[in-house]
Design a protein around this motif. Structure first.
Motif, PDB file in Angstrom:
ATOM      1  N   ARG A 177       0.836  -1.206   0.000  1.00 15.52           N
ATOM      2  CA  ARG A 177       0.000   0.000   0.000  1.00 15.52           C
ATOM      3  C   ARG A 177       0.876   1.263   0.000  1.00 15.52           C
ATOM      4  O   ARG A 177       0.606   2.212  -0.738  1.00 15.52           O
ATOM      5  N   ASP A 180       2.329   1.816  -3.407  1.00 17.84           N
ATOM      6  CA  ASP A 180       1.285   2.282  -4.329  1.00 17.84           C
ATOM      7  C   ASP A 180       0.995   3.772  -4.097  1.00 17.84           C
ATOM      8  O   ASP A 180       0.911   4.551  -5.050  1.00 17.84           O
ATOM      9  N   VAL A 185       5.263   0.536  -8.354  1.00 24.54           N
ATOM     10  CA  VAL A 185       4.638  -0.781  -8.545  1.00 24.54           C
ATOM     11  C   VAL A 185       5.447  -1.848  -7.813  1.00 24.54           C
ATOM     12  O   VAL A 185       6.652  -1.690  -7.582  1.00 24.54           O
ATOM     13  N   GLY A 212      -3.436  -5.534  -5.787  1.00 23.10           N
ATOM     14  CA  GLY A 212      -2.668  -4.591  -6.615  1.00 23.10           C
ATOM     15  C   GLY A 212      -1.240  -4.983  -6.928  1.00 23.10           C
ATOM     16  O   GLY A 212      -0.503  -4.208  -7.531  1.00 23.10           O
ATOM     17  N   ALA A 278       0.171   3.954 -11.770  1.00 23.69           N
ATOM     18  CA  ALA A 278       0.296   4.168 -10.323  1.00 23.69           C
ATOM     19  C   ALA A 278       0.773   5.587 -10.035  1.00 23.69           C
ATOM     20  O   ALA A 278       0.301   6.245  -9.103  1.00 23.69           O
ATOM     21  N   SER A 282      -1.298   8.414  -7.946  1.00 23.63           N
ATOM     22  CA  SER A 282      -0.742   8.939  -6.694  1.00 23.63           C
ATOM     23  C   SER A 282      -0.660  10.459  -6.726  1.00 23.63           C
ATOM     24  O   SER A 282      -0.633  11.100  -5.680  1.00 23.63           O
TER      25      SER A 282
END
Ligand code: AMP
Ligand code: FE
Ligand code: FE
Ligand code: ZN
Length: 291
Positions: A177, A180, A185, A212, A278, A282
């Motif tokens: 987490r 991410d 990745v 994920g 990703a 973010s």
């Protein structure tokens, strides 16, 4: 295209500086090099400069020490924003666990009659943030106690040997987490390296894919041919990216030469696409592939 996505420098337990590693990768004919020191991004800057200079693509990453279902799991993280405060704190906690373990191991070694102190280990570690058993092994070699790292692990440092001490590793799902959120990745490093398929059951891999996870490192020296085959099938069924890498540690690990395993170009492209997604999610300033 020759792509090797998992290597170490002296910033963790490799024996090469980042400049030496990047030059060696170029000399070995690699087109893409993944830099993945244990629990630190310390080597990213100098490696990036050398990659620009010699003309090789550099994917900046790290290999995070995690735990899952009672076992140690190494998590490769590619292209996260290394300044994201929760990631920095996450790595800090792991690095603190590494440092605090050194005196405990040294005490155990002294307990079996070896004259070693923490200064010997500091010297062998050469200022790395990620001090580990490999550096204690190097100190034992320097002191003439053992001929090489492998013997040091076998005689003293492996679980069940007299100087083995456990250390903190971060929960795997929490680590995924944080990476991410930092716009990177994740790929499981050598998932079946330690105990074959018993290391991590298929349903656990499926669950991580649902959370994920981007890929599995299938081609790795610690995987037997039949395990590689099975992992490839699992990756395919879960739409996970398949990577292959050397896990090169310079002279620190035998039979892990640069490019001994490689990642297929189409799988590399998929990984970069997932990293771009990703990064966008973010909203963070994530590193680009150099070159
Ligand atoms: P640590 O992170 O301190 O628990 O040490 C684990 C690291 O030691 C692994 O990431 C490997 O790079 C290295 N290692 C494990 N076994 C050996 C071995 N037999 N010879 C050399 N290096 C090893
Ligand atoms: Fe290592
Ligand atoms: Fe590893
Ligand atoms: Zn590694």
């Amino acid at each position: 295209m020759r792509i090797d996505l998992h290597t170490h420098t002296r910033a963790s337990d490799g024996t090469q500086t980042s400049e030496e590693l990047v030059r060696a990768a170029k000399a070995a004919g690699l087109d893409v090099l993944g830099l993945t020191d244990h629990d630190t991004a310390e080597a990213w800057g100098p490696a990036a400069r050398t990659a620009q200079e010699v003309g090789i693509a550099l994917v900046r990453g790290m290999e995070i020490s995690t735990r899952h279902l009672g076992r140690g799991v190494h998590l490769l993280a590619y292209l996260p924003d290394p300044t994201y405060a929760p990631l920095v704190a996450h790595l800090r906690k792991i690095l603190d666990g590494r440092s605090s373990r050194v005196p405990a191991i040294v005490e155990r070694l002294q307990g079996v009659g070896i004259e070693i102190d923490t200064a010997d280990v500091r010297r062998a570690a050469g200022g790395t943030a990620a001090t580990g058993r490999p550096h204690i092994a190097d100190a034992l070699v320097a002191l003439g106690v053992v001929p090489d790292r492998t013997t040091a692990f076998r005689e003293y440092l492996n679980p069940g040997r007299p100087a083995y001490v456990n250390r903190y590793a971060a929960p795997l799902v929490e680590s995924m987490r944080v990476v991410d959120e930092a716009g990177g990745v994740t790929v499981l490093a050598h998932p079946w390296g330690r105990h074959g398929a018993d290391s991590l059951p298929v349903d656990a891999i499926a669950e991580l894919a649902g959370l994920g996870l981007a890929g599995l490192e299938v081609d790795h020296q610690d995987h037997r041919p039949e395990d590689r085959q099975r992992l490839r099938e699992i990756a395919e069924s879960l739409s996970l990216v398949v990577t292959g890498s050397s896990d090169h540690h310079g002279l620190g690990k035998h039979d892990h030469e640069l490019g001994c395993n490689t990642t297929a170009p189409d799988q590399y492209e998929r990984l970069l696409d997932l990293a771009a997604a990703a990064s966008a999610r973010s909203g963070r300033d994530t590193p680009e592939v150099i070159g």
